[in-house]
Design a protein around this motif. Structure first.
Motif, PDB file in Angstrom:
ATOM      1  N   GLN A 109      -4.672   7.975  -6.689  1.00 30.53           N
ATOM      2  CA  GLN A 109      -5.333   8.089  -5.388  1.00 30.53           C
ATOM      3  C   GLN A 109      -6.376   6.996  -5.180  1.00 30.53           C
ATOM      4  O   GLN A 109      -6.491   6.423  -4.094  1.00 30.53           O
ATOM      5  N   ARG A 110      -7.147   6.699  -6.207  1.00 31.06           N
ATOM      6  CA  ARG A 110      -8.152   5.645  -6.069  1.00 31.06           C
ATOM      7  C   ARG A 110      -7.487   4.289  -5.879  1.00 31.06           C
ATOM      8  O   ARG A 110      -8.010   3.417  -5.170  1.00 31.06           O
ATOM      9  N   LEU A 111      -6.357   4.111  -6.495  1.00 30.46           N
ATOM     10  CA  LEU A 111      -5.613   2.870  -6.312  1.00 30.46           C
ATOM     11  C   LEU A 111      -5.162   2.719  -4.861  1.00 30.46           C
ATOM     12  O   LEU A 111      -5.256   1.638  -4.270  1.00 30.46           O
ATOM     13  N   VAL A 112      -4.702   3.805  -4.268  1.00 24.36           N
ATOM     14  CA  VAL A 112      -4.297   3.779  -2.861  1.00 24.36           C
ATOM     15  C   VAL A 112      -5.491   3.483  -1.963  1.00 24.36           C
ATOM     16  O   VAL A 112      -5.383   2.716  -0.989  1.00 24.36           O
ATOM     17  N   ALA A 113      -6.650   4.058  -2.264  1.00 20.92           N
ATOM     18  CA  ALA A 113      -7.848   3.808  -1.461  1.00 20.92           C
ATOM     19  C   ALA A 113      -8.240   2.332  -1.512  1.00 20.92           C
ATOM     20  O   ALA A 113      -8.621   1.743  -0.489  1.00 20.92           O
ATOM     21  N   ALA A 114      -8.159   1.720  -2.688  1.00 19.27           N
ATOM     22  CA  ALA A 114      -8.489   0.299  -2.809  1.00 19.27           C
ATOM     23  C   ALA A 114      -7.533  -0.553  -1.985  1.00 19.27           C
ATOM     24  O   ALA A 114      -7.948  -1.521  -1.310  1.00 19.27           O
ATOM     25  N   LEU A 115      -6.256  -0.206  -1.990  1.00 17.93           N
ATOM     26  CA  LEU A 115      -5.283  -0.962  -1.204  1.00 17.93           C
ATOM     27  C   LEU A 115      -5.478  -0.746   0.290  1.00 17.93           C
ATOM     28  O   LEU A 115      -5.182  -1.637   1.097  1.00 17.93           O
TER      29      LEU A 115
ATOM     30  N   ALA B 169       0.819  -1.205   0.000  1.00 20.02           N
ATOM     31  CA  ALA B 169       0.000   0.000   0.000  1.00 20.02           C
ATOM     32  C   ALA B 169       0.858   1.263   0.000  1.00 20.02           C
ATOM     33  O   ALA B 169       0.611   2.205  -0.760  1.00 20.02           O
ATOM     34  N   PHE B 170       1.890   1.280   0.844  1.00 19.06           N
ATOM     35  CA  PHE B 170       2.708   2.486   0.938  1.00 19.06           C
ATOM     36  C   PHE B 170       3.616   2.663  -0.270  1.00 19.06           C
ATOM     37  O   PHE B 170       3.905   3.791  -0.668  1.00 19.06           O
ATOM     38  N   ALA B 171       4.076   1.574  -0.858  1.00 18.63           N
ATOM     39  CA  ALA B 171       4.896   1.706  -2.064  1.00 18.63           C
ATOM     40  C   ALA B 171       4.091   2.320  -3.198  1.00 18.63           C
ATOM     41  O   ALA B 171       4.600   3.157  -3.963  1.00 18.63           O
ATOM     42  N   THR B 172       2.841   1.926  -3.319  1.00 17.93           N
ATOM     43  CA  THR B 172       1.980   2.501  -4.349  1.00 17.93           C
ATOM     44  C   THR B 172       1.786   3.989  -4.107  1.00 17.93           C
ATOM     45  O   THR B 172       1.856   4.805  -5.040  1.00 17.93           O
ATOM     46  N   MET B 173       1.552   4.349  -2.865  1.00 22.83           N
ATOM     47  CA  MET B 173       1.360   5.761  -2.541  1.00 22.83           C
ATOM     48  C   MET B 173       2.627   6.576  -2.755  1.00 22.83           C
ATOM     49  O   MET B 173       2.619   7.638  -3.369  1.00 22.83           O
ATOM     50  N   LEU B 174       3.758   6.061  -2.255  1.00 23.46           N
ATOM     51  CA  LEU B 174       5.007   6.809  -2.347  1.00 23.46           C
ATOM     52  C   LEU B 174       5.505   6.952  -3.774  1.00 23.46           C
ATOM     53  O   LEU B 174       6.080   7.984  -4.146  1.00 23.46           O
ATOM     54  N   SER B 175       5.298   5.922  -4.603  1.00 20.92           N
ATOM     55  CA  SER B 175       5.792   5.992  -5.979  1.00 20.92           C
ATOM     56  C   SER B 175       5.058   7.048  -6.790  1.00 20.92           C
ATOM     57  O   SER B 175       5.595   7.568  -7.773  1.00 20.92           O
ATOM     58  N   ALA B 176       3.819   7.384  -6.404  1.00 21.38           N
ATOM     59  CA  ALA B 176       3.039   8.387  -7.129  1.00 21.38           C
ATOM     60  C   ALA B 176       2.977   9.713  -6.390  1.00 21.38           C
ATOM     61  O   ALA B 176       2.310  10.652  -6.848  1.00 21.38           O
ATOM     62  N   ASN B 177       3.665   9.819  -5.264  1.00 22.09           N
ATOM     63  CA  ASN B 177       3.524  10.978  -4.394  1.00 22.09           C
ATOM     64  C   ASN B 177       3.856  12.293  -5.095  1.00 22.09           C
ATOM     65  O   ASN B 177       3.113  13.274  -4.991  1.00 22.09           O
ATOM     66  N   ALA B 178       4.968  12.327  -5.801  1.00 21.23           N
ATOM     67  CA  ALA B 178       5.375  13.571  -6.464  1.00 21.23           C
ATOM     68  C   ALA B 178       4.350  14.002  -7.502  1.00 21.23           C
ATOM     69  O   ALA B 178       4.023  15.194  -7.623  1.00 21.23           O
ATOM     70  N   ALA B 179       3.808  13.040  -8.255  1.00 20.21           N
ATOM     71  CA  ALA B 179       2.822  13.369  -9.283  1.00 20.21           C
ATOM     72  C   ALA B 179       1.507  13.834  -8.665  1.00 20.21           C
ATOM     73  O   ALA B 179       0.871  14.774  -9.156  1.00 20.21           O
ATOM     74  N   VAL B 180       1.076  13.191  -7.575  1.00 20.75           N
ATOM     75  CA  VAL B 180      -0.185  13.573  -6.937  1.00 20.75           C
ATOM     76  C   VAL B 180      -0.084  14.966  -6.333  1.00 20.75           C
ATOM     77  O   VAL B 180      -0.977  15.813  -6.513  1.00 20.75           O
ATOM     78  N   VAL B 181       1.009  15.237  -5.630  1.00 19.49           N
ATOM     79  CA  VAL B 181       1.142  16.515  -4.934  1.00 19.49           C
ATOM     80  C   VAL B 181       1.302  17.667  -5.919  1.00 19.49           C
ATOM     81  O   VAL B 181       0.581  18.675  -5.837  1.00 19.49           O
TER      82      VAL B 181
ATOM     83  N   GLY C 133       9.176  -9.208   2.984  1.00 23.92           N
ATOM     84  CA  GLY C 133       8.413  -8.014   3.344  1.00 23.92           C
ATOM     85  C   GLY C 133       8.503  -6.894   2.326  1.00 23.92           C
ATOM     86  O   GLY C 133       7.524  -6.169   2.108  1.00 23.92           O
ATOM     87  N   LEU C 134       9.651  -6.754   1.686  1.00 26.87           N
ATOM     88  CA  LEU C 134       9.849  -5.650   0.746  1.00 26.87           C
ATOM     89  C   LEU C 134       9.625  -6.038  -0.709  1.00 26.87           C
ATOM     90  O   LEU C 134       9.743  -5.193  -1.590  1.00 26.87           O
ATOM     91  N   SER C 135       9.322  -7.303  -0.965  1.00 29.72           N
ATOM     92  CA  SER C 135       9.077  -7.704  -2.356  1.00 29.72           C
ATOM     93  C   SER C 135       7.854  -7.008  -2.936  1.00 29.72           C
ATOM     94  O   SER C 135       7.674  -6.964  -4.153  1.00 29.72           O
ATOM     95  N   SER C 136       7.014  -6.432  -2.076  1.00 26.52           N
ATOM     96  CA  SER C 136       5.840  -5.704  -2.570  1.00 26.52           C
ATOM     97  C   SER C 136       6.204  -4.320  -3.094  1.00 26.52           C
ATOM     98  O   SER C 136       5.375  -3.682  -3.755  1.00 26.52           O
ATOM     99  N   TYR C 137       7.421  -3.838  -2.843  1.00 20.40           N
ATOM    100  CA  TYR C 137       7.787  -2.509  -3.342  1.00 20.40           C
ATOM    101  C   TYR C 137       7.792  -2.425  -4.872  1.00 20.40           C
ATOM    102  O   TYR C 137       7.155  -1.533  -5.432  1.00 20.40           O
ATOM    103  N   PRO C 138       8.495  -3.310  -5.555  1.00 22.68           N
ATOM    104  CA  PRO C 138       8.408  -3.231  -7.024  1.00 22.68           C
ATOM    105  C   PRO C 138       7.005  -3.517  -7.530  1.00 22.68           C
ATOM    106  O   PRO C 138       6.591  -2.955  -8.560  1.00 22.68           O
ATOM    107  N   ILE C 139       6.245  -4.364  -6.840  1.00 24.29           N
ATOM    108  CA  ILE C 139       4.863  -4.618  -7.244  1.00 24.29           C
ATOM    109  C   ILE C 139       4.047  -3.335  -7.136  1.00 24.29           C
ATOM    110  O   ILE C 139       3.242  -3.002  -8.023  1.00 24.29           O
ATOM    111  N   GLY C 140       4.248  -2.590  -6.039  1.00 18.13           N
ATOM    112  CA  GLY C 140       3.559  -1.316  -5.883  1.00 18.13           C
ATOM    113  C   GLY C 140       3.920  -0.338  -6.989  1.00 18.13           C
ATOM    114  O   GLY C 140       3.057   0.384  -7.506  1.00 18.13           O
ATOM    115  N   GLY C 141       5.206  -0.291  -7.339  1.00 11.32           N
ATOM    116  CA  GLY C 141       5.617   0.587  -8.434  1.00 11.32           C
ATOM    117  C   GLY C 141       4.970   0.196  -9.747  1.00 11.32           C
ATOM    118  O   GLY C 141       4.539   1.057 -10.531  1.00 11.32           O
ATOM    119  N   LEU C 142       4.886  -1.105 -10.020  1.00 14.17           N
ATOM    120  CA  LEU C 142       4.255  -1.569 -11.252  1.00 14.17           C
ATOM    121  C   LEU C 142       2.757  -1.273 -11.250  1.00 14.17           C
ATOM    122  O   LEU C 142       2.178  -0.942 -12.300  1.00 14.17           O
TER     123      LEU C 142
END
Length: 536
Positions: free
Chosen positions: A372-378, A232-244, A351-360
């Motif tokens: 943002q909707r993707l983060v809400a679903a997660l 969940a956090f990898a998805t949010m963090l990878s898009a953070n700059a674009a969202v903000v 535990g961290l194998s979800s980071y590249p998955i979140g980026g993808l």
């Protein structure tokens, strides 16, 4: 500075310098890539590419930390990160058209070295703190990370205004070098015995670490929670700059302000967390942190203004801090100290194998349904998993710790009986002493197959393999042989010292309360890297 305070100062300064450097890179690189391409998908792809090599490096970093002891490896890894940044800066200045590709390659190289730094810290912290000091030191380290997020973005904004974002890489390189220099002043901690340097021995140690992990049920459950949190956090963090800067139309200084606010909250937590641990215990604090993350991520997914988004972001990262105090403290108690490095390498890998998955996910689904909707679903998925997994994990750790305490008590009783027999009949001292401890060992569960003897780092995958027994119970609790091994050398740095925790420890009190009617163990109502575990 050879005293305890001096060592802690060098330790803390080195860690803080490295974390500040990471914050500068995290500020500059995503903004540079987004400004060059204007695509959220490129940010997600870059995030995924950065984490793939890091995942492959974690198990090996655990072995290195075990064999090195942690301090020298930290200095070498940070020196390597400094060199990578200097080379990237020179190439970007010489060939501006290659900037995006160079920054992606830079991220991958930095991520490859990062596991060695993380595993070094994981190895050294339990060797600097014992008993009641362990939760406080883990909380201190966790909140130092948040402190760096308060200072780093402000430093980044000022430096970017004066020098330009690209030249932040030079400042980050200098900070990495400073961190490396600080740890050179620390004494080299005792490494575990090496299992050999040939390929067969190395992979034998890796295999031992994986076997010890999968047979330790509480740690496996905890790794699963880290996986879903990090997704969940990898998805949010990878898009953070674009969202903000894109969807919420905030300035670049707003992007820096997010992390600054998180750091300020971290400084408040520095004083608050130990009090919360004493008052409520580790398990309720970890459950509350998990529930806080779920709520904050849901708000992030629907925030329509930067103010709401920033508040939810800060609250979510505070939840991460609370959960990680539980996360880091409990696993150290359960994993045998001599095998900490061997086990923590695979633990981080899972535990961290979800980071590249979140980026993808950000790169593929983000442009379709919106990041943002993707983060809400997660966030909804995280809550659904936590309702079941968090109580199960807490109960599993409590059972395992109770079994470990009973095994230690048995070993202590046997040792006392042997000493008494030796004092009563000196002629029979040798045979009695050698026979007495045999009872708990003989009664233990079947011994886990081990590789050739080698040393093990704290929380990292240990390279060698003294034989470890795992009780074939659902809790995966260590059995008497481990306790016997610990009791033989209770003050050896780098070895497991959990049997010597003070009886006043909040965690010991919690465990003693749970030992009788386990069905009354508090069950969290909420749902939980880098990260879960342990967001880097």
């Amino acid at each position: 500075m050879t005293g305890y305070r001096g060592r802690r100062f060098l330790f803390g300064t080195g860690v803080l310098a490295g974390l500040l450097a990471e914050q500068l890179v995290l500020f500059a690189v995503p903004l540079l890539i987004y400004q060059e391409t204007g695509k959220v998908s490129t940010l997600g792809t870059s995030f995924a590419l950065e984490w793939l090599p890091a995942l492959m490096a974690y198990p090996f970093a655990g072995l290195l930390a075990d064999r090195d002891g942690g301090t020298r490896l930290f200095s070498r890894a940070n020196t390597a990160r400094s060199v990578v940044l200097v080379c990237t800066l020179v190439l970007c200045v010489a060939m501006p058209s290659w900037t995006v590709g160079l920054l992606m390659a830079n991220g991958a190289l930095l991520a490859t070295v990062m596991p060695a730094v993380r595993m070094s810290v994981e190895k050294v912290v339990p060797q600097l703190a014992q008993g009641d000091d362990l939760p406080r030191t883990q909380a201190l380290f966790q909140n130092m990370e948040l402190l760096a997020t308060a200072l780093g973005p402000g430093l980044a904004v000022v430096a970017a205004t004066a020098l330009g974002k690209l030249w932040l890489l030079a400042l980050a390189a200098a900070l990495f070098a400073t961190g490396a220099a600080c740890w050179l002043g620390l004494p080299r901690l005792k490494p575990a015995a090496s299992g050999g340097t040939d390929v067969r021995a190395i992979f034998g140690d890796l295999g031992l670490g994986f076997r010890l992990l999968v047979t330790n049920r509480p740690v496996v459950l905890l790794a699963g929670l880290n996986f879903i949190i990090n997704l969940a956090f990898a998805t949010m963090l990878s898009a953070n700059a674009a969202v903000v800067t894109g969807e919420l139309d905030a300035p670049e200084s707003g992007f820096a302000l997010l992390n600054t606010l998180v750091g300020i909250a971290g400084m408040a937590n520095l004083a608050l967390t130990p009090r919360l641990v004493r008052r409520f215990g580790l398990s309720p604090l970890g459950a509350a942190g998990y529930a806080t993350q779920c709520v904050a991520l849901l708000v992030l997914g629907f925030a329509s203004s930067f103010a709401v988004y920033a508040a939810a972001f800060v609250v979510g990262m505070v939840g991460v801090a609370y959960f990680n105090v539980y996360n880091r403290t409990e696993r150290v108690k359960i994993i045998p100290g001599e095998h900490l490095g061997k086990v923590m390498g695979p633990f981080f890998l899972l535990g961290l194998s979800s980071y590249p998955i979140g980026g993808l996910l950000t790169g593929t689904l983000g442009p379709v349904i919106g990041p943002q909707r993707l983060v809400a679903a997660l966030a909804v998925l995280l809550a659904a998993v936590g309702v079941i997994a968090v109580p199960l994990t807490i109960r599993s750790f409590r059972r395992a710790l109770a079994e470990k305490e009973r095994a230690e008590a048995t070993a202590s009783t046997a040792a006392t009986a042997a000493e008494a027999a030796a004092a009563a009949d000196p002629a029979a001292a040798a045979p009695v002493a050698s026979a007495a401890p045999a009872a708990p060992v003989a009664s233990a569960a079947p011994v886990t197959e081990a590789a050739p003897a080698a040393s093990v780092p704290a929380d990292d995958g240990p390279p060698g393999g003294a034989t470890v027994s795992e009780a074939p119970t659902a809790s995966g609790a260590p059995t008497a042989p481990e306790a016997v091994a610990e009791s033989r050398d209770p003050q050896e740095p780098g070895e497991s010292r959990h049997s010597h925790d003070s009886h006043d420890s909040p965690d010991r009190k919690e465990n003693s309360r749970d030992r009788a009617p386990r069905q009354h163990a508090p069950v969290p109502t909420g749902g939980t890297t880098g990260g879960g575990e342990d967001l880097p």
